[in-house]
Design a protein around this motif. Structure first.
Motif, PDB file in Angstrom:
ATOM      1  N   LEU A  42     -22.994   4.537   8.892  1.00 40.00           N
ATOM      2  CA  LEU A  42     -22.283   2.996   8.489  1.00 40.00           C
ATOM      3  C   LEU A  42     -21.485   3.587   7.515  1.00 40.00           C
ATOM      4  N   LEU A  43     -20.156   3.254   7.393  1.00 41.99           N
ATOM      5  CA  LEU A  43     -19.344   3.536   6.272  1.00 41.99           C
ATOM      6  C   LEU A  43     -18.954   2.453   5.496  1.00 41.99           C
ATOM      7  N   VAL A  44     -19.199   2.297   4.175  1.00 36.74           N
ATOM      8  CA  VAL A  44     -18.594   0.701   3.472  1.00 36.74           C
ATOM      9  C   VAL A  44     -17.877   1.142   2.381  1.00 36.74           C
ATOM     10  N   THR A  45     -16.927   0.145   2.169  1.00 36.92           N
ATOM     11  CA  THR A  45     -15.933   0.448   1.179  1.00 36.92           C
ATOM     12  C   THR A  45     -15.511  -1.058   0.816  1.00 36.92           C
ATOM     13  N   THR A  46     -14.868  -1.071  -0.641  1.00 39.58           N
ATOM     14  CA  THR A  46     -14.324  -2.325  -1.040  1.00 39.58           C
ATOM     15  C   THR A  46     -13.150  -2.084  -2.012  1.00 39.58           C
ATOM     16  N   ASP A  47     -12.279  -2.954  -1.955  1.00 38.80           N
ATOM     17  CA  ASP A  47     -11.117  -2.931  -2.883  1.00 38.80           C
ATOM     18  C   ASP A  47     -10.635  -4.473  -3.244  1.00 38.80           C
ATOM     19  N   THR A  48     -10.197  -4.554  -4.328  1.00 36.45           N
ATOM     20  CA  THR A  48      -9.661  -5.781  -5.054  1.00 36.45           C
ATOM     21  C   THR A  48      -8.277  -5.638  -5.401  1.00 36.45           C
ATOM     22  N   LEU A  49      -7.735  -6.867  -5.171  1.00 34.18           N
ATOM     23  CA  LEU A  49      -6.341  -6.847  -5.318  1.00 34.18           C
ATOM     24  C   LEU A  49      -6.230  -8.264  -6.592  1.00 34.18           C
ATOM     25  N   VAL A  50      -5.324  -7.798  -7.470  1.00 34.06           N
ATOM     26  CA  VAL A  50      -5.306  -9.081  -8.672  1.00 34.06           C
ATOM     27  C   VAL A  50      -3.867  -9.192  -8.723  1.00 34.06           C
ATOM     28  N   GLY A  65      -2.574 -11.527   3.049  1.00 33.02           N
ATOM     29  CA  GLY A  65      -3.680 -11.428   3.774  1.00 33.02           C
ATOM     30  C   GLY A  65      -3.715 -10.050   4.668  1.00 33.02           C
ATOM     31  N   HIS A  66      -2.522  -9.995   5.086  1.00 35.55           N
ATOM     32  CA  HIS A  66      -2.513  -8.581   5.754  1.00 35.55           C
ATOM     33  C   HIS A  66      -2.805  -7.420   4.882  1.00 35.55           C
ATOM     34  N   LYS A  67      -2.009  -7.194   3.644  1.00 36.55           N
ATOM     35  CA  LYS A  67      -2.310  -6.144   2.847  1.00 36.55           C
ATOM     36  C   LYS A  67      -3.788  -5.857   2.377  1.00 36.55           C
ATOM     37  N   THR A  68      -4.549  -7.105   1.923  1.00 36.17           N
ATOM     38  CA  THR A  68      -5.748  -7.094   1.566  1.00 36.17           C
ATOM     39  C   THR A  68      -6.610  -6.471   2.393  1.00 36.17           C
ATOM     40  N   LEU A  69      -6.527  -6.840   3.961  1.00 36.40           N
ATOM     41  CA  LEU A  69      -7.368  -5.979   4.764  1.00 36.40           C
ATOM     42  C   LEU A  69      -6.911  -4.645   5.107  1.00 36.40           C
ATOM     43  N   ALA A  70      -5.429  -4.531   5.088  1.00 30.31           N
ATOM     44  CA  ALA A  70      -4.988  -3.226   5.584  1.00 30.31           C
ATOM     45  C   ALA A  70      -5.519  -2.111   4.458  1.00 30.31           C
ATOM     46  N   VAL A  71      -5.854  -2.378   3.020  1.00 26.72           N
ATOM     47  CA  VAL A  71      -6.001  -1.332   2.044  1.00 26.72           C
ATOM     48  C   VAL A  71      -7.400  -0.866   2.504  1.00 26.72           C
ATOM     49  N   ASN A  72      -8.250  -1.787   2.746  1.00 24.25           N
ATOM     50  CA  ASN A  72      -9.822  -1.462   2.996  1.00 24.25           C
ATOM     51  C   ASN A  72      -9.857  -0.836   4.469  1.00 24.25           C
ATOM     52  N   LEU A  73      -8.952  -1.258   5.427  1.00 21.69           N
ATOM     53  CA  LEU A  73      -9.013  -0.285   6.786  1.00 21.69           C
ATOM     54  C   LEU A  73      -8.604   1.057   6.624  1.00 21.69           C
ATOM     55  N   SER A  74      -7.427   1.026   5.555  1.00 19.93           N
ATOM     56  CA  SER A  74      -6.971   2.406   5.343  1.00 19.93           C
ATOM     57  C   SER A  74      -7.951   3.333   4.806  1.00 19.93           C
ATOM     58  N   ASP A  75      -8.932   2.959   3.980  1.00 16.16           N
ATOM     59  CA  ASP A  75     -10.118   3.812   3.444  1.00 16.16           C
ATOM     60  C   ASP A  75     -11.023   4.321   4.597  1.00 16.16           C
TER      61      ASP A  75
END
Ligand code: ADP
Ligand code: MG
Length: 318
Positions: A42-50, A65-75
């Motif tokens: 299981l792989l877990v990642t998190t990113d915040t956009l301010v 909305g696209h980008k906040t999901l995209a940057v996490n999927l990129s990890d």
């Protein structure tokens, strides 16, 4: 009348992404309940956009909305994982339903595309800030670590670099050369999930380029205790970035600006042919740009005039 928090969640958040069999309970209870995946890891990642730090206040909410999901999927892509679930913590200055509607539209389209289910989150009031946590699955043989590059390995890069950096520069300078296509590279990065999965089991190391090519390849070199030589002439640049570099002499921008969300990975020489066969099926370019070597630091060969780099390493890029 403004909808209550629960009505908002019901309307806009409850049905984002597919309903996965492995999700026993998604949004609605105190916790999501998941059946552990058949894949062993299981792989877990998190990113915040301010706001004003990671995005400009002027960005349209659908892109955000696209980008906040995209940057996490990129990890997840960078590790060769298969995305499965996400959570979303939203801090909003006010309840603006049309903003939420547009934001979730952008988020949802990407979630559908990669079959990731939104299984929970939080809503609070305050300065605009968005945190996504993403979970994916993988197997020992296919997971890609930063630390596994070895001297002699070939270095590959997906897509082109510098586009997001150039878009940001044009936005800040109010330069009318910023086309919609270029702006999309900044505001709607495409997570390279397909590439991450194709190269799993063949590539040695991989990273996604979020802080800039030189800095992120530098992380691979650090973690792998190695160096690299990259040929400037092999670095894929889009027409606008190439034109910008030719006219300004500023080759730091593609090498150092952030937000590309391309993958940079390495592959042992013996597996290069097989890798090239596999990546030929990708809908975006993916090409060899250099080689890992023993000597620490990042060297850029054939660089254009105007790029002031010593040979001692990537720390000079920071
Ligand atoms: P609690 O008070 O128990 O933390 P909440 O009332 O905050 O629960 O949330 C109710 C349900 O809605 C929970 O399942 C939570 O995960 C989900 N939820 C809240 N905000 C969001 C959001 N922004 N996106 C997705 N799910 C959310
Ligand atoms: Mg609770």
């Amino acid at each position: 009348m403004a909808l209550s928090e629960f009505a908002l969640i019901d309307r806009y958040f409850k049905h984002i992404g597919p309903r996965l069999d492995s999700t026993l309970v998604g949004i609605g209870d105190d916790c999501a309940v998941l059946r552990p995946p058949a894949d062993p890891l299981l792989l877990v990642t998190t990113d915040t956009l301010v706001e004003n730090i990671h995005f400009l206040a002027s960005v349209d909410p659908e892109s955000l909305g696209h980008k906040t999901l995209a940057v996490n999927l990129s990890d997840l892509a960078a590790m060769g994982a298969t995305p499965k679930w996400v959570t979303l913590a939203l801090t909003l200055p006010e309840v603006n339903e049309s903003w939420i509607e547009a934001f979730t539209r952008g988020f949802s389209a990407l979630a559908e595309r990669y079959r990731v289910q939104l299984i929970g989150g939080d809503m609070t009031q305050g300065p605009l800030s968005i945190t996504v946590q993403a979970l994916g699955t993988g197997s020992d043989e296919r997971i890609l670590y930063r630390s596994a590059a070895r001297p002699g390995d070939r270095i590959f890069l997906t897509g082109t670099i510098g586009d997001a950096g150039l878009a940001l520069k044009y936005l800040k300078d109010r330069n009318e050369r910023c086309s919609r296509a270029l702006l999309d590279r900044l505001e709607r990065p495409q997570p390279r999930i397909e590439a991450g999965q194709l190269i799993g089991g063949l590539a040695s190391a991989c990273i996604d380029i979020s802080d800039g090519f030189a800095a992120d390849l530098g992380h691979v070199l650090d973690a792998s205790n190695a160096g690299a030589t990259v040929d400037w002439n092999l670095i894929p640049l889009s027409a606008p970035v190439r034109q910008y570099v030719e006219q300004s002499g500023d080759s730091r921008l593609p090498l150092c600006a952030g937000d590309d969300y391309e993958l940079c990975f390495t592959v042992p020489e013996a597996r290069e042919e097989e890798l090239i066969r596999r990546i030929a099926t990708l809908p975006y370019p993916c090409q060899r740009i250099g080689t890992i070597d023993q000597r620490p630091g990042l060297r850029i060969e054939n660089r254009v005039p105007g790029l002031d780099l010593t040979t001692s390493g990537f720390e000079h890029f920071s």
